[in-house]
Write a protein that holds these residues in place. Structure first.
Motif, mmCIF file in Angstrom:
data_model
loop_
_atom_site.group_PDB
_atom_site.id
_atom_site.type_symbol
_atom_site.label_atom_id
_atom_site.label_comp_id
_atom_site.label_asym_id
_atom_site.label_seq_id
_atom_site.Cartn_x
_atom_site.Cartn_y
_atom_site.Cartn_z
ATOM 1 N N PRO A 1 0.828 -1.205 0.000
ATOM 2 C CA PRO A 1 0.000 0.000 0.000
ATOM 3 C C PRO A 1 0.866 1.261 0.000
ATOM 4 O O PRO A 1 1.876 1.326 0.701
ATOM 5 C CB PRO A 1 -0.807 -0.114 1.293
ATOM 6 N N ASP B 1 -2.584 4.321 -3.314
ATOM 7 C CA ASP B 1 -3.830 3.823 -2.733
ATOM 8 C C ASP B 1 -4.619 4.918 -2.037
ATOM 9 O O ASP B 1 -5.840 4.861 -1.954
ATOM 10 C CB ASP B 1 -3.528 2.713 -1.712
ATOM 11 N N LEU C 1 -5.531 1.396 5.520
ATOM 12 C CA LEU C 1 -4.812 0.745 4.428
ATOM 13 C C LEU C 1 -4.266 -0.611 4.855
ATOM 14 O O LEU C 1 -4.335 -1.586 4.099
ATOM 15 C CB LEU C 1 -3.660 1.637 3.948
ATOM 16 N N SER D 1 -5.091 -4.543 3.406
ATOM 17 C CA SER D 1 -3.948 -5.064 2.673
ATOM 18 C C SER D 1 -3.829 -6.566 2.858
ATOM 19 O O SER D 1 -4.100 -7.106 3.915
ATOM 20 C CB SER D 1 -2.672 -4.372 3.157
ATOM 21 N N THR E 1 -6.478 -4.440 -7.675
ATOM 22 C CA THR E 1 -5.759 -3.884 -6.538
ATOM 23 C C THR E 1 -6.653 -4.012 -5.299
ATOM 24 O O THR E 1 -7.837 -4.339 -5.398
ATOM 25 C CB THR E 1 -5.429 -2.399 -6.754
ATOM 26 N N LEU F 1 -7.885 -1.663 -3.402
ATOM 27 C CA LEU F 1 -8.982 -0.710 -3.449
ATOM 28 C C LEU F 1 -10.021 -1.101 -4.496
ATOM 29 O O LEU F 1 -11.221 -0.966 -4.265
ATOM 30 C CB LEU F 1 -8.449 0.689 -3.741
ATOM 31 N N HIS G 1 -10.994 5.471 -9.204
ATOM 32 C CA HIS G 1 -10.976 4.022 -9.053
ATOM 33 C C HIS G 1 -12.143 3.348 -9.793
ATOM 34 O O HIS G 1 -12.008 2.219 -10.269
ATOM 35 C CB HIS G 1 -10.961 3.654 -7.566
#
Length: 257
Positions: free
Chosen positions: A78, A100, A119, A123, A160, A162, A202
Protein backbone atom coordinates in the motif's frame (compact mmCIF):
# COMPACT_ATOMS: atom_id res chain seq x y z
CA UNK A 1 6.54 -7.94 14.93
CA UNK A 2 5.74 -4.27 14.52
CA UNK A 3 4.33 -3.23 11.12
CA UNK A 4 7.08 -1.64 9.05
CA UNK A 5 6.46 1.73 7.38
CA UNK A 6 8.82 3.28 4.86
CA UNK A 7 8.66 7.10 5.03
CA UNK A 8 10.10 8.84 1.95
CA UNK A 9 10.17 12.58 2.67
CA UNK A 10 12.85 15.14 1.81
CA UNK A 11 11.90 17.71 4.49
CA UNK A 12 13.95 16.69 7.52
CA UNK A 13 11.69 18.32 10.12
CA UNK A 14 8.55 16.80 8.60
CA UNK A 15 10.26 13.41 8.29
CA UNK A 16 11.24 13.30 11.95
CA UNK A 17 7.88 14.63 13.15
CA UNK A 18 5.91 11.99 11.25
CA UNK A 19 8.37 9.18 12.02
CA UNK A 20 8.39 10.00 15.72
CA UNK A 21 4.59 9.97 15.91
CA UNK A 22 4.39 6.64 14.08
CA UNK A 23 7.07 5.04 16.24
CA UNK A 24 5.23 6.24 19.34
CA UNK A 25 2.09 4.60 17.88
CA UNK A 26 3.78 1.21 17.60
CA UNK A 27 5.29 1.15 14.10
CA UNK A 28 8.81 0.43 12.92
CA UNK A 29 9.78 3.31 10.59
CA UNK A 30 12.46 3.33 7.91
CA UNK A 31 13.41 6.78 6.57
CA UNK A 32 14.52 8.00 3.15
CA UNK A 33 15.16 11.57 2.00
CA UNK A 34 15.05 11.04 -1.78
CA UNK A 35 13.52 8.77 -4.39
CA UNK A 36 16.61 6.69 -5.09
CA UNK A 37 17.18 5.77 -1.45
CA UNK A 38 13.44 5.24 -1.03
CA UNK A 39 13.34 2.68 -3.83
CA UNK A 40 16.40 0.90 -2.42
CA UNK A 41 14.86 0.67 1.06
CA UNK A 42 11.55 -0.54 -0.38
CA UNK A 43 13.37 -3.45 -2.02
CA UNK A 44 15.49 -4.11 1.07
CA UNK A 45 12.71 -4.11 3.67
CA UNK A 46 9.51 -4.76 1.63
CA UNK A 47 7.61 -2.63 4.17
CA UNK A 48 3.96 -3.08 5.08
CA UNK A 49 3.20 0.43 3.83
CA UNK A 50 4.97 3.30 2.05
CA UNK A 51 4.42 6.98 2.91
CA UNK A 52 5.58 8.80 -0.19
CA UNK A 53 6.12 12.53 -0.65
CA UNK A 54 5.33 13.77 -4.15
CA UNK A 55 8.07 16.40 -4.50
CA UNK A 56 11.31 14.46 -4.02
CA UNK A 57 14.87 15.05 -5.22
CA UNK A 58 16.58 12.68 -7.69
CA UNK A 59 13.41 10.68 -8.45
CA UNK A 60 10.00 12.32 -7.92
CA UNK A 61 7.15 10.62 -6.07
CA UNK A 62 4.98 9.88 -9.11
CA UNK A 63 7.85 8.19 -10.94
CA UNK A 64 8.85 6.23 -7.84
CA UNK A 65 5.25 5.12 -7.29
CA UNK A 66 5.12 3.79 -10.85
CA UNK A 67 8.42 1.95 -10.36
CA UNK A 68 7.20 0.30 -7.14
CA UNK A 69 3.99 -0.81 -8.86
CA UNK A 70 5.87 -2.34 -11.80
CA UNK A 71 8.23 -4.38 -9.59
CA UNK A 72 6.70 -7.68 -8.42
CA UNK A 73 8.55 -7.38 -5.09
CA UNK A 74 6.79 -4.12 -4.21
CA UNK A 75 3.72 -4.09 -6.46
CA UNK A 76 1.21 -4.88 -3.72
CA UNK A 77 2.57 -2.69 -0.94
CA UNK A 78 0.00 0.00 0.00
CA UNK A 79 1.19 3.51 -0.91
CA UNK A 80 -0.08 6.67 0.78
CA UNK A 81 1.04 9.88 -0.90
CA UNK A 82 1.84 12.95 1.20
CA UNK A 83 2.08 16.24 -0.66
CA UNK A 84 1.51 19.98 -0.55
CA UNK A 85 -0.17 19.68 -3.96
CA UNK A 86 -3.82 19.06 -3.13
CA UNK A 87 -5.71 19.91 -6.32
CA UNK A 88 -8.03 17.43 -8.03
CA UNK A 89 -5.56 17.12 -10.91
CA UNK A 90 -2.75 16.23 -8.50
CA UNK A 91 -4.90 13.61 -6.79
CA UNK A 92 -5.80 12.02 -10.11
CA UNK A 93 -2.11 11.92 -11.10
CA UNK A 94 -1.26 10.23 -7.81
CA UNK A 95 -3.96 7.58 -8.12
CA UNK A 96 -3.13 6.94 -11.78
CA UNK A 97 0.49 6.36 -10.74
CA UNK A 98 -0.66 3.62 -8.37
CA UNK A 99 -1.20 5.35 -5.01
CA UNK A 100 -3.83 3.82 -2.73
CA UNK A 101 -4.57 7.01 -0.82
CA UNK A 102 -3.62 10.69 -0.86
CA UNK A 103 -3.21 13.17 2.00
CA UNK A 104 -2.54 16.86 1.38
CA UNK A 105 -0.19 18.87 3.61
CA UNK A 106 -0.64 20.24 6.19
CA UNK A 107 -2.40 17.27 7.74
CA UNK A 108 -3.35 16.16 11.23
CA UNK A 109 -1.13 13.36 12.53
CA UNK A 110 -4.12 11.50 13.93
CA UNK A 111 -5.82 11.57 10.52
CA UNK A 112 -2.63 10.17 9.00
CA UNK A 113 -2.72 7.37 11.57
CA UNK A 114 -6.36 6.56 10.75
CA UNK A 115 -5.58 6.31 7.05
CA UNK A 116 -2.52 4.12 7.65
CA UNK A 117 -4.53 1.72 9.78
CA UNK A 118 -7.31 1.60 7.17
CA UNK A 119 -4.81 0.74 4.43
CA UNK A 120 -3.17 -1.96 6.53
CA UNK A 121 -6.54 -3.52 7.40
CA UNK A 122 -7.45 -4.11 3.78
CA UNK A 123 -3.95 -5.06 2.67
CA UNK A 124 -3.12 -8.70 1.97
CA UNK A 125 -0.04 -8.04 4.11
CA UNK A 126 -2.31 -7.69 7.14
CA UNK A 127 -3.34 -10.67 9.35
CA UNK A 128 -5.69 -13.22 7.77
CA UNK A 129 -8.72 -12.02 9.72
CA UNK A 130 -9.58 -9.62 6.91
CA UNK A 131 -12.92 -7.90 6.45
CA UNK A 132 -13.92 -10.05 3.47
CA UNK A 133 -12.93 -13.71 3.69
CA UNK A 134 -15.78 -15.42 1.83
CA UNK A 135 -16.26 -15.75 -1.91
CA UNK A 136 -19.03 -13.46 -3.14
CA UNK A 137 -20.74 -14.36 -6.42
CA UNK A 138 -23.65 -13.16 -8.53
CA UNK A 139 -24.39 -13.66 -12.23
CA UNK A 140 -21.17 -13.30 -14.25
CA UNK A 141 -19.03 -11.95 -11.39
CA UNK A 142 -17.27 -13.80 -8.57
CA UNK A 143 -14.90 -12.18 -6.08
CA UNK A 144 -12.09 -14.29 -4.59
CA UNK A 145 -10.70 -12.40 -1.55
CA UNK A 146 -7.55 -14.42 -0.87
CA UNK A 147 -6.24 -13.48 -4.35
CA UNK A 148 -7.86 -10.04 -4.69
CA UNK A 149 -9.27 -11.39 -7.91
CA UNK A 150 -12.50 -11.18 -9.87
CA UNK A 151 -13.75 -14.02 -12.05
CA UNK A 152 -15.51 -12.02 -14.77
CA UNK A 153 -17.34 -13.96 -17.49
CA UNK A 154 -15.23 -17.05 -16.66
CA UNK A 155 -11.82 -15.35 -16.80
CA UNK A 156 -9.74 -14.07 -13.83
CA UNK A 157 -9.10 -10.34 -13.50
CA UNK A 158 -6.44 -9.17 -11.05
CA UNK A 159 -7.53 -6.24 -8.89
CA UNK A 160 -5.76 -3.88 -6.54
CA UNK A 161 -6.87 -3.80 -2.89
CA UNK A 162 -8.98 -0.71 -3.45
CA UNK A 163 -10.52 -2.01 -6.67
CA UNK A 164 -11.47 -5.24 -4.90
CA UNK A 165 -13.03 -3.41 -1.95
CA UNK A 166 -14.89 -1.03 -4.22
CA UNK A 167 -16.24 -3.82 -6.40
CA UNK A 168 -17.19 -5.81 -3.29
CA UNK A 169 -19.11 -2.81 -1.97
CA UNK A 170 -21.05 -2.49 -5.25
CA UNK A 171 -21.60 -6.24 -5.69
CA UNK A 172 -23.17 -6.54 -2.24
CA UNK A 173 -25.76 -4.05 -3.47
CA UNK A 174 -26.00 -4.98 -7.15
CA UNK A 175 -28.89 -3.26 -8.86
CA UNK A 176 -28.96 -0.54 -6.19
CA UNK A 177 -27.49 2.96 -6.30
CA UNK A 178 -24.68 3.27 -3.73
CA UNK A 179 -24.03 6.76 -2.39
CA UNK A 180 -20.45 8.15 -2.45
CA UNK A 181 -20.58 8.74 1.31
CA UNK A 182 -21.25 5.03 1.92
CA UNK A 183 -18.49 4.00 -0.50
CA UNK A 184 -15.97 6.27 1.19
CA UNK A 185 -16.89 4.96 4.63
CA UNK A 186 -16.93 1.28 3.69
CA UNK A 187 -14.00 1.15 1.25
CA UNK A 188 -11.64 3.83 2.56
CA UNK A 189 -12.58 3.44 6.22
CA UNK A 190 -12.96 7.12 6.98
CA UNK A 191 -15.28 9.99 6.11
CA UNK A 192 -13.44 12.85 4.42
CA UNK A 193 -15.42 16.00 3.77
CA UNK A 194 -15.08 16.01 0.00
CA UNK A 195 -13.16 13.25 -1.75
CA UNK A 196 -15.48 12.25 -4.60
CA UNK A 197 -12.64 12.41 -7.13
CA UNK A 198 -10.98 9.52 -5.27
CA UNK A 199 -13.98 7.32 -6.09
CA UNK A 200 -14.16 8.50 -9.69
CA UNK A 201 -10.57 7.55 -10.42
CA UNK A 202 -10.98 4.02 -9.05
CA UNK A 203 -14.34 3.54 -10.78
CA UNK A 204 -12.58 4.47 -14.01
CA UNK A 205 -9.86 1.88 -13.31
CA UNK A 206 -12.50 -0.81 -12.69
CA UNK A 207 -14.29 0.05 -15.91
CA UNK A 208 -11.03 -0.30 -17.81
CA UNK A 209 -10.70 -3.86 -16.50
CA UNK A 210 -14.34 -4.99 -16.77
CA UNK A 211 -16.21 -2.98 -19.40
CA UNK A 212 -16.10 -3.81 -23.13
CA UNK A 213 -15.98 -0.04 -23.76
CA UNK A 214 -15.03 1.92 -20.60
CA UNK A 215 -16.26 5.14 -22.21
CA UNK A 216 -19.78 3.67 -22.49
CA UNK A 217 -20.18 1.59 -19.32
CA UNK A 218 -22.79 -1.17 -19.35
CA UNK A 219 -22.13 -2.64 -15.90
CA UNK A 220 -20.74 0.03 -13.55
CA UNK A 221 -23.08 2.95 -14.09
CA UNK A 222 -22.98 6.49 -12.78
CA UNK A 223 -26.27 7.70 -11.32
CA UNK A 224 -25.70 11.43 -11.50
CA UNK A 225 -26.17 13.20 -8.19
CA UNK A 226 -26.75 9.91 -6.37
CA UNK A 227 -23.80 7.51 -6.72
CA UNK A 228 -22.91 4.32 -8.61
CA UNK A 229 -24.81 1.18 -9.53
CA UNK A 230 -23.49 -2.25 -10.54
CA UNK A 231 -25.91 -3.86 -13.00
CA UNK A 232 -25.15 -7.49 -13.87
CA UNK A 233 -26.77 -9.33 -16.78
CA UNK A 234 -29.27 -12.18 -16.60
CA UNK A 235 -31.02 -14.51 -19.04
CA UNK A 236 -30.59 -13.89 -22.77
CA UNK A 237 -28.83 -10.60 -22.04
CA UNK A 238 -26.03 -12.55 -20.34
CA UNK A 239 -25.04 -14.37 -23.56
CA UNK A 240 -25.07 -11.18 -25.61
CA UNK A 241 -22.89 -9.30 -23.13
CA UNK A 242 -20.56 -12.27 -22.69
CA UNK A 243 -19.81 -12.07 -26.41
CA UNK A 244 -19.11 -8.34 -26.18
CA UNK A 245 -16.75 -8.83 -23.23
CA UNK A 246 -14.90 -11.62 -25.06
CA UNK A 247 -14.58 -9.55 -28.24
CA UNK A 248 -13.12 -6.69 -26.20
CA UNK A 249 -10.63 -9.08 -24.55
CA UNK A 250 -9.54 -10.48 -27.91
CA UNK A 251 -9.11 -6.96 -29.29
CA UNK A 252 -6.95 -5.90 -26.34
CA UNK A 253 -4.79 -9.02 -26.60
CA UNK A 254 -4.27 -8.40 -30.31
CA UNK A 255 -3.33 -4.78 -29.66
CA UNK A 256 -0.85 -5.83 -26.94
CA UNK A 257 0.79 -8.50 -29.11
Amino acid sequence: MKPCILLIEDDGDMRELVAGHLEHSGFDVQRAEDGIKGQALALQYTPDLVLLDLMLPKVDGLTLCQRLRRDERTARIPILMLTALGSTKDKVSGFNSGADDYLAKPFDLEELLVRIKALLRRSDRAPLSTKHNEILSYSSLTLVPERFEAIWFDEPVRLTHLEFELLHCLLQRHGQTVAPSLILKEVWGYEPDDDIETIRVHIRHLRTKLEPDPRKPRFIKTVYGAGYCLELPSGAQHEELAMLVQEARDSRRTAAA
